[in-house]
Design a protein around this motif. Structure first.
Motif, PDB file in Angstrom:
ATOM      1  N   MET A  97      43.010  -2.948  16.373  1.00  0.00           N
ATOM      2  CA  MET A  97      43.311  -1.985  15.322  1.00  0.00           C
ATOM      3  C   MET A  97      44.726  -1.424  15.483  1.00  0.00           C
ATOM      4  N   SER A  98      45.254  -0.872  14.414  1.00  0.00           N
ATOM      5  CA  SER A  98      46.592  -0.296  14.414  1.00  0.00           C
ATOM      6  C   SER A  98      46.568   1.075  15.077  1.00  0.00           C
ATOM      7  N   TRP A  99      47.756   1.665  15.167  1.00  0.00           N
ATOM      8  CA  TRP A  99      47.888   3.020  15.693  1.00  0.00           C
ATOM      9  C   TRP A  99      47.033   4.020  14.935  1.00  0.00           C
ATOM     10  N   PHE A 100      46.703   3.687  13.693  1.00  0.00           N
ATOM     11  CA  PHE A 100      46.023   4.619  12.803  1.00  0.00           C
ATOM     12  C   PHE A 100      44.578   4.857  13.220  1.00  0.00           C
ATOM     13  N   ALA A 101      43.925   3.849  13.792  1.00  0.00           N
ATOM     14  CA  ALA A 101      42.471   3.873  13.930  1.00  0.00           C
ATOM     15  C   ALA A 101      42.025   4.239  15.329  1.00  0.00           C
ATOM     16  N   ALA A 102      40.817   4.855  15.406  1.00  0.00           N
ATOM     17  CA  ALA A 102      40.148   5.140  16.671  1.00  0.00           C
ATOM     18  C   ALA A 102      38.702   4.679  16.529  1.00  0.00           C
ATOM     19  N   PRO A 103      38.451   3.363  16.525  1.00  0.00           N
ATOM     20  CA  PRO A 103      37.118   2.839  16.201  1.00  0.00           C
ATOM     21  C   PRO A 103      36.031   3.286  17.160  1.00  0.00           C
ATOM     22  N   ASP A 104      36.380   3.585  18.426  1.00  0.00           N
ATOM     23  CA  ASP A 104      35.358   4.011  19.372  1.00  0.00           C
ATOM     24  C   ASP A 104      34.716   5.344  18.995  1.00  0.00           C
ATOM     25  N   TYR A 105      35.343   6.060  18.073  1.00  0.00           N
ATOM     26  CA  TYR A 105      34.814   7.367  17.675  1.00  0.00           C
ATOM     27  C   TYR A 105      34.004   7.290  16.372  1.00  0.00           C
ATOM     28  N   TRP A 106      33.551   6.109  16.018  1.00  0.00           N
ATOM     29  CA  TRP A 106      32.801   5.963  14.773  1.00  0.00           C
ATOM     30  C   TRP A 106      31.510   6.787  14.801  1.00  0.00           C
ATOM     31  N   PHE A 107      30.829   6.793  15.964  1.00  0.00           N
ATOM     32  CA  PHE A 107      29.576   7.539  16.045  1.00  0.00           C
ATOM     33  C   PHE A 107      29.842   9.042  16.100  1.00  0.00           C
ATOM     34  N   ALA A 108      30.909   9.441  16.778  1.00  0.00           N
ATOM     35  CA  ALA A 108      31.278  10.854  16.814  1.00  0.00           C
ATOM     36  C   ALA A 108      31.582  11.364  15.404  1.00  0.00           C
ATOM     37  N   ARG A 109      32.277  10.548  14.610  1.00  0.00           N
ATOM     38  CA  ARG A 109      32.545  10.932  13.219  1.00  0.00           C
ATOM     39  C   ARG A 109      31.250  11.038  12.438  1.00  0.00           C
ATOM     40  N   LEU A 110      30.341  10.088  12.654  1.00  0.00           N
ATOM     41  CA  LEU A 110      29.050  10.104  11.956  1.00  0.00           C
ATOM     42  C   LEU A 110      28.299  11.394  12.251  1.00  0.00           C
ATOM     43  N   VAL A 111      28.233  11.783  13.534  1.00  0.00           N
ATOM     44  CA  VAL A 111      27.522  13.010  13.915  1.00  0.00           C
ATOM     45  C   VAL A 111      28.201  14.227  13.294  1.00  0.00           C
ATOM     46  N   PHE A 112      29.529  14.260  13.333  1.00  0.00           N
ATOM     47  CA  PHE A 112      30.252  15.388  12.749  1.00  0.00           C
ATOM     48  C   PHE A 112      29.978  15.503  11.247  1.00  0.00           C
ATOM     49  N   GLU A 113      30.080  14.395  10.532  1.00  0.00           N
ATOM     50  CA  GLU A 113      29.919  14.461   9.077  1.00  0.00           C
ATOM     51  C   GLU A 113      28.490  14.790   8.673  1.00  0.00           C
ATOM     52  N   ARG A 114      27.515  14.186   9.332  1.00  0.00           N
ATOM     53  CA  ARG A 114      26.121  14.492   8.964  1.00  0.00           C
ATOM     54  C   ARG A 114      25.781  15.938   9.331  1.00  0.00           C
ATOM     55  N   GLY A 115      26.232  16.382  10.508  1.00  0.00           N
ATOM     56  CA  GLY A 115      25.981  17.766  10.895  1.00  0.00           C
ATOM     57  C   GLY A 115      26.650  18.753   9.966  1.00  0.00           C
ATOM     58  N   LEU A 116      27.886  18.458   9.572  1.00  0.00           N
ATOM     59  CA  LEU A 116      28.605  19.322   8.645  1.00  0.00           C
ATOM     60  C   LEU A 116      27.882  19.402   7.306  1.00  0.00           C
ATOM     61  N   ALA A 117      27.360  18.276   6.848  1.00  0.00           N
ATOM     62  CA  ALA A 117      26.637  18.273   5.568  1.00  0.00           C
ATOM     63  C   ALA A 117      25.384  19.143   5.646  1.00  0.00           C
ATOM     64  N   VAL A 118      24.672  19.098   6.767  1.00  0.00           N
ATOM     65  CA  VAL A 118      23.485  19.936   6.931  1.00  0.00           C
ATOM     66  C   VAL A 118      23.859  21.412   6.874  1.00  0.00           C
ATOM     67  N   ILE A 119      24.964  21.778   7.509  1.00  0.00           N
ATOM     68  CA  ILE A 119      25.401  23.174   7.494  1.00  0.00           C
ATOM     69  C   ILE A 119      25.831  23.584   6.092  1.00  0.00           C
ATOM     70  N   TYR A 120      26.460  22.678   5.357  1.00  0.00           N
ATOM     71  CA  TYR A 120      26.764  22.967   3.950  1.00  0.00           C
ATOM     72  C   TYR A 120      25.485  23.270   3.178  1.00  0.00           C
ATOM     73  N   VAL A 121      24.443  22.481   3.385  1.00  0.00           N
ATOM     74  CA  VAL A 121      23.163  22.718   2.699  1.00  0.00           C
ATOM     75  C   VAL A 121      22.695  24.138   2.985  1.00  0.00           C
ATOM     76  N   LEU A 122      22.694  24.502   4.255  1.00  0.00           N
ATOM     77  CA  LEU A 122      22.234  25.828   4.642  1.00  0.00           C
ATOM     78  C   LEU A 122      23.073  26.917   3.997  1.00  0.00           C
ATOM     79  N   ALA A 123      24.394  26.754   4.011  1.00  0.00           N
ATOM     80  CA  ALA A 123      25.281  27.768   3.440  1.00  0.00           C
ATOM     81  C   ALA A 123      25.038  27.946   1.942  1.00  0.00           C
ATOM     82  N   PHE A 124      24.841  26.852   1.232  1.00  0.00           N
ATOM     83  CA  PHE A 124      24.587  26.954  -0.211  1.00  0.00           C
ATOM     84  C   PHE A 124      23.200  27.537  -0.490  1.00  0.00           C
TER      85      PHE A 124
END
Length: 466
Positions: A1-28
């Protein structure tokens, strides 16, 4: 991959995004369930009145175009539904541009609520959700590799969150410096939880260890986040453990859980070996997306100057935004610790004369202490906005302006939207003739008192409020 990408963090991003979405649900959901009594057209701080006093430039919100209670409800429940869809994986099932638009919609809807929320939305976790939510817009989905520079911005956010909270304590109350604040905090915090009584009665050396651990989590660990792996992951894990301790010891809405979600983005899941699937084969990121990420990063760096300067200021602000969109903020909490707990107790009577023989009945709130025999409830990650403001009002009458007098008027009128914010209405057949507010001194009972009386609190009448 290029300088742009950090593929090893794909699962960390997944956890962050799904967790963030759950908190959005709660806030709304919190917004949808509580706004009519707090902010609605007949609420304690009506949005239409506020919109007449502020401009869009100062407080950007969709409600400047038009406001009605039905529209607010539509915004809140639409946000909750979209957040649930993102938590279920919608963002990874649609093209990159579609996922970005979905995250943008969540952010814009909640930004519109926060910017008209007035005192009810003056908490640091609102800005934290908006800052993390805007960053999620450009973080990508499963069709693109995680941008490395945005992962560093998440670490920068976590550093400001923890470091800011640590500095406000170090500059603030002396008890943080002599490691004695936790002798009082579990008892005097805004909304104690089911275990807070037990935390309060821990031995003093444990309280000192709690305070010392706080400094490690808020000063040492944030700096190690920028060290090479696995040190950064260890630092993130330490922050997560301390946040779980806070989850167990009190009720701080979704602040601790959102901090945990952000800290998860630091963890290098390649360290787990064969426990997780190998990173997927990401296609190269589109040029337009790389340009957008670079542009956002440059803007975030520019907007970080004032928050960074604030960290080192003797007049450090906490939970402040330097831009109306809450893109890069400053954070902090509990720079001062109360040694004694006072609570506002609201009572009503059906006796129009309110003489010595009048029978006064108490209104019970959902989360804040009231009946001494009621165990402090588990509220978080849900947020009881009125209960929190009642705690602030007990600290100083200035925090009660102008909503407390309107609360009392609503109780005299038996306003159903306001009564729904309470746990117990002692006048179900009709409104009281009079109401009053008294200040009580609360303290946790001892082990012996709890065994003998079943009461978690003892309270002593102090004086009429104001």
């Amino acid at each position: 991959m290029s300088w742009f990408a950090a593929p090893d963090y794909w699962f960390a991003r997944l956890v962050f995004e799904r967790g963030l979405a759950v908190i959005y649900v709660l806030a709304f959901v919190v917004a949808g369930r509580q706004f009519r009594g707090l902010l609605g057209s007949r609420g304690l701080l009506p949005i239409p009145d506020y919109l007449r006093r502020v401009t869009f430039r100062r407080k950007p919100s969709l409600f400047h175009l038009r406001y009605s209670d039905r529209l607010f409800a539509f915004v809140a429940w639409t946000g909750a539904a979209l957040g649930a869809a993102m938590a279920a994986g919608l963002g990874d099932a649609i093209p990159l541009w579609g996922a970005m638009l979905a995250w943008l919609a969540l952010w814009a809807l909640y930004e519109s609520i926060v910017n008209v929320g007035q005192a009810w939305y003056g908490f640091g976790w609102e800005s934290l959700l908006l800052e993390a939510g805007f960053l999620a817009i450009v973080l990508g989905n499963s069709g693109s590799p995680p941008p490395a520079v945005l992962l560093w911005l998440l670490r920068w956010l976590l550093l400001r969150l923890e470091f800011g909270a640590g500095l406000i304590k170090l500059r603030g109350d002396r008890c943080w410096r002599d490691l004695t604040c936790l002798r009082y905090h579990h008892e005097t915090q805004p909304l104690p939880g089911p275990l807070s009584w037990f935390f309060h009665h821990l031995p003093d050396p444990v309280h000192r260890a709690e305070a010392a651990g706080n400094y490690v989590a808020q000063f040492a660990a944030p700096l190690v986040l920028f060290a090479p792996q696995p040190a950064a992951s260890v630092a993130a894990a330490f922050i997560i453990v301390t946040q779980l301790w806070l989850v167990a010891s009190g009720n701080f809405a979704w602040l601790n859980w959102l901090t945990i979600v952000i800290a998860c983005s630091v963890v290098d899941t390649s360290l787990f070996g064969g426990l997780l699937p190998a990173p997927p084969a990401f296609p190269p990121a589109p040029v337009w997306y790389e340009a957008l990420v670079i542009g956002y990063t440059a803007a975030a760096v520019a907007l970080s100057v004032r928050p960074a300067r604030n960290l080192f200021s003797r007049r450090q602000l906490m939970n402040a935004s330097f831009d109306p969109f809450h893109l890069v903020n400053t954070y902090g909490a509990f720079g001062a610790i109360s040694r004694q707990r006072y609570e506002l107790v609201i009572e009503g009577t059906a006796d129009p004369l309110a003489g010595p023989q009048a029978r006064w009945l108490e209104y019970e709130f959902k989360g804040k202490p009231g009946d001494p025999r009621r165990r402090p409830p588990q509220v978080a990650p849900y947020h009881l906005r009125l209960d929190w403001l009642m705690w602030f009002a007990a600290l100083s009458p200035a925090y009660a302006e102008p909503w407390l007098s309107r609360l009392l008027q609503s109780l005299l009128a038996a306003d159903p939207d306001v009564l729904r914010l309470l746990r117990v209405n002692p006048f179900p057949a009709g409104p009281p003739a009079r109401v009053r507010v008294s200040l009580y001194h609360y303290r946790f009972t001892s082990w012996r008192q709890l065994r003998e009386t079943g009461a978690w609190w003892e309270r002593i009448y102090a004086r009429p409020f104001r």
